[in-house]
Enzyme design. Structure first.
Site, PDB file in Angstrom:
ATOM      1  N   GLU A  94      -5.526 -33.657   3.687  1.00  0.00           N
ATOM      2  CA  GLU A  94      -6.834 -34.190   4.106  1.00  0.00           C
ATOM      3  C   GLU A  94      -7.065 -35.441   3.283  1.00  0.00           C
ATOM      4  O   GLU A  94      -7.199 -35.358   2.062  1.00  0.00           O
ATOM      5  CB  GLU A  94      -7.947 -33.174   3.811  1.00  0.00           C
ATOM      6  CG  GLU A  94      -7.811 -31.854   4.525  1.00  0.00           C
ATOM      7  CD  GLU A  94      -8.045 -31.984   6.020  1.00  0.00           C
ATOM      8  OE1 GLU A  94      -8.680 -32.971   6.449  1.00  0.00           O
ATOM      9  OE2 GLU A  94      -7.571 -31.109   6.752  1.00  0.00           O
ATOM     10  N   GLU A 147     -10.772 -48.281   2.539  1.00  0.00           N
ATOM     11  CA  GLU A 147     -11.763 -47.301   2.102  1.00  0.00           C
ATOM     12  C   GLU A 147     -12.363 -47.729   0.765  1.00  0.00           C
ATOM     13  O   GLU A 147     -11.643 -47.893  -0.207  1.00  0.00           O
ATOM     14  CB  GLU A 147     -11.103 -45.923   1.954  1.00  0.00           C
ATOM     15  CG  GLU A 147     -12.103 -44.850   1.629  1.00  0.00           C
ATOM     16  CD  GLU A 147     -11.466 -43.472   1.410  1.00  0.00           C
ATOM     17  OE1 GLU A 147     -10.468 -43.378   0.679  1.00  0.00           O
ATOM     18  OE2 GLU A 147     -11.996 -42.496   1.969  1.00  0.00           O
TER      19      GLU A 147
HETATM   20  P1  NAD Z   1      -6.864 -38.756  -5.532  1.00  0.00           P
HETATM   21  O1  NAD Z   1      -5.831 -38.823  -4.474  1.00  0.00           O
HETATM   22  O2  NAD Z   1      -6.823 -39.749  -6.614  1.00  0.00           O
HETATM   23  O3  NAD Z   1      -6.835 -37.345  -6.256  1.00  0.00           O
HETATM   24  C1  NAD Z   1      -6.958 -36.138  -5.554  1.00  0.00           C
HETATM   25  C2  NAD Z   1      -6.266 -35.046  -6.331  1.00  0.00           C
HETATM   26  O4  NAD Z   1      -4.869 -35.302  -6.324  1.00  0.00           O
HETATM   27  C3  NAD Z   1      -6.682 -34.966  -7.790  1.00  0.00           C
HETATM   28  O5  NAD Z   1      -6.735 -33.619  -8.188  1.00  0.00           O
HETATM   29  C4  NAD Z   1      -5.568 -35.705  -8.485  1.00  0.00           C
HETATM   30  O6  NAD Z   1      -5.390 -35.346  -9.826  1.00  0.00           O
HETATM   31  C5  NAD Z   1      -4.377 -35.283  -7.652  1.00  0.00           C
HETATM   32  N1  NAD Z   1      -3.225 -36.188  -7.754  1.00  0.00           N
HETATM   33  C6  NAD Z   1      -3.209 -37.487  -8.113  1.00  0.00           C
HETATM   34  N2  NAD Z   1      -1.945 -37.944  -8.115  1.00  0.00           N
HETATM   35  C7  NAD Z   1      -1.143 -36.932  -7.754  1.00  0.00           C
HETATM   36  C8  NAD Z   1       0.252 -36.789  -7.549  1.00  0.00           C
HETATM   37  N3  NAD Z   1       1.093 -37.799  -7.759  1.00  0.00           N
HETATM   38  N4  NAD Z   1       0.729 -35.605  -7.131  1.00  0.00           N
HETATM   39  C9  NAD Z   1      -0.109 -34.574  -6.892  1.00  0.00           C
HETATM   40  N5  NAD Z   1      -1.448 -34.642  -7.086  1.00  0.00           N
HETATM   41  C10 NAD Z   1      -1.954 -35.797  -7.506  1.00  0.00           C
HETATM   42  O7  NAD Z   1      -8.258 -38.767  -4.782  1.00  0.00           O
HETATM   43  P2  NAD Z   1      -9.680 -38.808  -5.453  1.00  0.00           P
HETATM   44  O8  NAD Z   1      -9.893 -40.198  -5.954  1.00  0.00           O
HETATM   45  O9  NAD Z   1      -9.851 -37.660  -6.371  1.00  0.00           O
HETATM   46  O10 NAD Z   1     -10.630 -38.525  -4.193  1.00  0.00           O
HETATM   47  C11 NAD Z   1     -11.100 -39.508  -3.339  1.00  0.00           C
HETATM   48  C12 NAD Z   1     -10.264 -39.537  -2.066  1.00  0.00           C
HETATM   49  O11 NAD Z   1     -10.291 -38.264  -1.441  1.00  0.00           O
HETATM   50  C13 NAD Z   1     -10.810 -40.491  -1.028  1.00  0.00           C
HETATM   51  O12 NAD Z   1      -9.733 -41.197  -0.449  1.00  0.00           O
HETATM   52  C14 NAD Z   1     -11.448 -39.586   0.002  1.00  0.00           C
HETATM   53  O13 NAD Z   1     -11.526 -40.093   1.308  1.00  0.00           O
HETATM   54  C15 NAD Z   1     -10.543 -38.414  -0.051  1.00  0.00           C
HETATM   55  N6  NAD Z   1     -11.216 -37.228   0.481  1.00  0.00           N
HETATM   56  C16 NAD Z   1     -10.816 -36.742   1.681  1.00  0.00           C
HETATM   57  C17 NAD Z   1     -11.449 -35.634   2.229  1.00  0.00           C
HETATM   58  C18 NAD Z   1     -11.028 -35.060   3.550  1.00  0.00           C
HETATM   59  O14 NAD Z   1     -11.450 -33.950   3.857  1.00  0.00           O
HETATM   60  N7  NAD Z   1     -10.233 -35.748   4.343  1.00  0.00           N
HETATM   61  C19 NAD Z   1     -12.485 -35.022   1.525  1.00  0.00           C
HETATM   62  C20 NAD Z   1     -12.873 -35.554   0.303  1.00  0.00           C
HETATM   63  C21 NAD Z   1     -12.222 -36.652  -0.226  1.00  0.00           C
END
Ligand code: NAD
Length: 480
Positions: free
Chosen positions: A248, A384
């Site tokens: 997601e 975004e």
């Molecule tokens: P992010 O991708 O930076 O982090 C999300 C999670 O992934 C965190 O727990 C992070 O530590 C982990 N992560 C980071 N690098 C990783 C890797 N290499 N391998 C595995 N895990 C890793 O996202 P964010 O900044 O925390 O959240 C914001 C983003 O989330 C926005 O793009 C937003 O649109 C998206 N989002 C999507 C939904 C949906 O339902 N589609 C819902 C909420 C947020």
């Protein structure tokens, strides 16, 4: 200084490395907690604990698992205030939002999937008079759940609840940016007697803990919510290992307002869909398209409403807009406001750091910002931003705005405002989007499929879709 601990094998434990990450409060920019800087060793321990717990958990009747999940939900409800306060301090979101949206929805997630699993059944059909087919659906084993910072407990429970309900054991990684409510949840799980190892929570950086989960051979599936960039990285690592994946990811959602809409509803909802949670919701609609005859009137009213939003201390009851979640994210959003101006955008309101007095004087607050004068193809309208920044663009015709709505790499959610029923259905069908709201926004029914198309996601959460995701189907064909 508060210390967050990992939850592994039923115990609250520090990271093996004894290394900690600093966790500031977004509203004040002051450090207030330490978060485990866990690594592969902690993930390995968690996977072992989950593997050991799995046979008994999978064999437990679904109604018993449901009962335990409900106990977790009841205990969170009894502590709603403490959870909401922790969520507000950790994220910078208004306490009023945490206590009316984040925590109630987290409780509902647990309850919803506790109920759903007791009513879930698998498929069966006859092949004419030749044979009977039925599908057995077993839990996958140990699964990984990785969640983001914007709706911390809400999205964490949205994943772990269906996984656990279906009999899987979980190793979960909350965002290192907002670890606190997952830590509180771990304490609740211990108190209510969730069997050790059924749920494990490993805190730390994505590049360490998240990556270790993605490549762990004993993790059968990964459910991820976060940015598209991270989703791509997880897919690159996990796909050759043939893990089941649910991703997601990001969005850049259109909010399309036709001239025949209900003006007041469209206006009030657009304020929310642009700025709720400081614009940090994947479902927010930061690309606002308004049909030409309504444009000037809608713009004037939206600017007025936006100016009236109170940016303030998240813990104060009158606050509409809290802080952005981190300095890094604050700088990213401010950079996009500069970009919007460079690209020729005119600021209708906002555009600056919001300066507060008192304890919040150093916090990462941004004025809710509206921009006009940008084409649909510019970076401001394609990338975004994930902050309190929305653009307004007038349109004339339905086909024109459809093309613009569909013009980004994302396809998570869209809103359409019109009283013309045929147009609403026609338009909804043509949008490249996993979710379409007609004359509403974020009206959620947890039974519906939730997720995006294109770069917004792979797979669907919600209802039976997610219950099926967390199972392995086996078809049995019996010749009659
Ligand atoms: P992010 O991708 O930076 O982090 C999300 C999670 O992934 C965190 O727990 C992070 O530590 C982990 N992560 C980071 N690098 C990783 C890797 N290499 N391998 C595995 N895990 C890793 O996202 P964010 O900044 O925390 O959240 C914001 C983003 O989330 C926005 O793009 C937003 O649109 C998206 N989002 C999507 C939904 C949906 O339902 N589609 C819902 C909420 C947020």
């Amino acid at each position: 200084m508060e210390k967050v601990l990992n939850y592994i094998g039923g115990e609250l434990v520090p990271p093996t490395s004894q290394q900690w990450l600093d966790k500031p409060e977004p509203a004040t920019a002051e450090l207030y907690a330490h978060v485990p800087d866990s690594d592969e060793t902690d993930v390995q321990r968690a996977v072992e604990a989950a593997t050991n717990a799995f046979p008994a958990w999978a064999a437990m009747p679904a109604s018993e698992r449901a009962r335990l999940l409900r106990r977790v939900a009841d205990t969170v409800r009894a502590r709603l205030e403490a959870f909401a306060r922790a969520e507000s301090i950790d994220t910078g979101k208004p306490l009023s939002v945490a206590s009316s949206v984040d925590i109630p929805r987290s409780i509902l997630n647990l309850e919803f999937f506790a109920d759903a699993v007791t009513q879930f059944s698998s498929e069966a059909h006859a092949t004419d008079a030749l044979a009977l087919n039925y599908t057995l659906r077993s839990p996958l084993g140990v699964v990984g759940c990785i969640s983001p910072w914007n709706l911390p407990l809400y999205l964490f429970t949205w994943k772990i609840a269906p996984a656990l309900a279906m009999g899987n054991c979980v190793v979960a990684k909350p965002s290192e940016v907002t670890p606190m409510t997952a830590f509180l949840l771990a304490q609740v799980c211990r108190e209510v007697g969730l069997p050790p190892g059924v749920l494990n929570i490993v805190h730390g950086l994505g590049a360490k803990v998240g990556a270790a989960l993605s490549r762990h051979p004993d993790i059968a599936a990964l459910s991820f919510t976060g940015s598209t960039r991270t989703g791509a990285e997880i897919a690159r690592t996990a796909a050759p290992l043939f893990k089941k994946l649910s991703l997601e990811m990001g969005g850049k959602n259109p909010n399309v307002i036709f001239a025949d809409c209900d003006f007041d509803e469209a206006l009030a909802t657009t304020v929310r869909s642009s700025f709720a949670n400081q614009g940090q919701i994947c479902l927010c609609g930061p690309r606002i398209f308004v049909q030409a005859p309504l444009y000037e009137r809608f713009k004037a009213a939206l600017v007025e409403r936006t100016r009236a939003l109170k940016v303030g201390d998240p813990l104060e009851p009158g606050t509409d807009q809290g802080a952005l979640v981190s300095q890094q994210h604050f700088e990213k959003v401010m950079g996009y406001i500069d970009l919007a101006v460079q690209e020729g955008g005119r600021l209708l309101t906002g555009g600056r750091r919001a300066k507060l007095d008192g304890r919040c004087r150093n916090g990462w607050f941004v004025e809710p910002t509206l921009v006009e004068g940008l084409g649909p193809e510019c970076r401001t309208n394609q990338e975004e931003i994930f902050g309190p920044v929305a653009t307004l663009t007038p349109f004339e015709r339905e086909e024109e705005v459809l093309a613009w709505a569909n013009s980004t790499r994302y396809g998570l959610a869209a809103s359409v405002w019109t009283k013309d029923l045929s147009r609403a259905h026609r338009f909804a069908a043509k949008l490249h989007s996993g979710i379409v709201w007609v004359n509403c926004w974020m009206l959620r029914d947890l039974r519906t499929p939730f997720g995006g198309v294109k770069d917004s996601g792979v797979g669907r959460e919600g209802g039976h879709e997610v219950l099926r995701f967390f199972t392995e189907p086996k078809n049995v064909c019996v010749k009659l």
